[in-house]
Design an enzyme around this catalytic site. Structure first.
Site, mmCIF file in Angstrom:
data_model
loop_
_atom_site.group_PDB
_atom_site.id
_atom_site.type_symbol
_atom_site.label_atom_id
_atom_site.label_comp_id
_atom_site.label_asym_id
_atom_site.label_seq_id
_atom_site.Cartn_x
_atom_site.Cartn_y
_atom_site.Cartn_z
ATOM 1 N N VAL A 162 9.386 -0.592 5.063
ATOM 2 C CA VAL A 162 9.605 0.540 5.958
ATOM 3 C C VAL A 162 9.305 0.089 7.384
ATOM 4 C CG1 VAL A 162 8.860 2.867 6.571
ATOM 5 C CG2 VAL A 162 9.100 2.227 4.168
ATOM 6 N N TYR A 199 5.007 -2.826 5.366
ATOM 7 C CA TYR A 199 5.247 -2.031 6.572
ATOM 8 C C TYR A 199 5.568 -2.990 7.707
ATOM 9 C CZ TYR A 199 4.265 1.683 10.067
ATOM 10 O OH TYR A 199 4.344 2.611 11.080
ATOM 11 N N LYS A 200 6.664 -2.716 8.420
ATOM 12 C CA LYS A 200 7.087 -3.537 9.544
ATOM 13 C C LYS A 200 6.787 -2.770 10.824
ATOM 14 C CE LYS A 200 11.190 -5.810 11.506
ATOM 15 N NZ LYS A 200 12.686 -5.858 11.461
ATOM 16 N N ALA A 201 5.886 -3.301 11.660
ATOM 17 C CA ALA A 201 5.372 -2.557 12.801
ATOM 18 C C ALA A 201 5.794 -3.176 14.122
ATOM 19 C CB ALA A 201 3.848 -2.493 12.746
ATOM 20 N N LEU A 257 8.418 -10.282 10.595
ATOM 21 C CA LEU A 257 9.832 -10.146 10.242
ATOM 22 C C LEU A 257 10.555 -9.979 11.567
ATOM 23 C CD1 LEU A 257 12.305 -9.787 8.526
ATOM 24 C CD2 LEU A 257 11.508 -7.512 7.855
#
Length: 298
Positions: A162, A199-201, A257
């Protein structure tokens, strides 16, 4: 049963031997077209975008633990060319973007043309969903979308990633840096414990602040997110991104990422494969080494 009480998911298909993540994003769409347009007077064709993506995947996936691609320009061509390196996990973008006169991505929904069963059938191990966090919108809609996405991934046996991003109100003024930074943390508090596997922040303060402030922002994300998280590169100056990954991992992140921070220098080059080898490969290897060192220090 709550998300925090379930067994930890197996993320090894996207991880390096160190346990960290060094994942490559090549799922940009109209934003990538705009990048190419800065370097040429002729229209940027779909074929040009696809060709770049195929060459980027060919050159860079030997050094990435995962690669994120979208169906619009990349997936079919990349799979046909067979250019994903062994050991690099395939992540399919499961988000459908709608733009407007202000933003390339003004609305997001789950892409029904990227079903989990199909992703599994092509060898995918994960799906990713971008979520727009806006301060003036009812959070119920985005919470429901994330829960739906996570459930779809679980049903298909895929890792769920997400990616919330903080945006201004739809018709309001641009966020100030302080408002944007507060939005990054607010998004994590709202959406970071909904059962996602990863989780991609966004990077707190875009890493353009004193180190102590950046570290506090990253530590706050670690406290808000239930499970591992990685940092993206959009908005971070190219020269600062290695430091951003280092500081994020020091405060609890598990890797990155990223797309632009790896291959942005290549856009506009007359020899794309050569530029990827010269600029992007060393940068990706450097970032992977930073992640490995951080994981070894834990």
């Amino acid at each position: 049963m709550t998300a925090s009480s379930t067994a930890a998911p197996d993320l090894s298909a996207l991880a390096r031997p160190s346990g960290g993540f060094a994942m490559l994003a090549v799922d940009q769409r109209e934003a990538l077209r705009a990048m190419f347009a800065e370097h040429q007077d002729t229209p940027v064709t779909d074929e040009q975008i696809t060709a770049f993506k195929v060459e980027a995947v060919r050159a860079l996936t030997p050094y990435a633990s995962g690669v994120l691609l979208e169906r619009q320009f990349a997936l079919d061509a990349v799979l046909k060319a067979g250019v994903i390196a062994p050991g690099c996990g395939l992540i399919a973008a499961a988000d459908h973007f709608t733009g407007d006169e202000r933003e390339f991505v003004a609305e997001v929904r789950i892409d029904e043309d990227v079903p989990g069963a199909w992703v599994r059938s092509i060898g995918g191990v994960a799906m990713k969903l971008l979520v727009l966090w806006r301060p003036d919108e009812d959070p119920a809609g985005r919470v429901a979308m994330v829960r739906d996405f996570v459930a779809r991934c679980r049903t298909a046996g895929l890792i769920s990633i997400v990616e919330p991003v903080a945006r201004a109100s739809r018709r309001g003024p641009a966020l100030t840096p302080e408002e944007w930074n507060a939005g990054v943390l607010a998004a994590a508090k709202e959406l970071g414990a909904l059962g996602q596997d990863l989780y991609k922040a966004e990077m707190p303060l875009h890493c353009e602040a004193p180190e102590d402030d950046v570290r506090r922002g990253c530590a706050a994300l670690t406290g808000a997110i239930d499970g591992p998280w990685v940092v993206l590169s959009s908005g971070v100056p190219h020269e600062l991104y290695p430091r951003a990954v280092e500081l994020a991992c020091a405060e609890g992140a598990s890797g990155f990422l990223a797309g632009r921070a790896v291959w942005r220098q290549v856009i506009g080059a007359t020899d794309i494969p050569g530029a990827l080898s010269r600029y992007a490969v060393p940068r990706l290897r450097e970032l992977g080494e930073i992640v490995d060192a951080a994981m070894a220090a834990r």
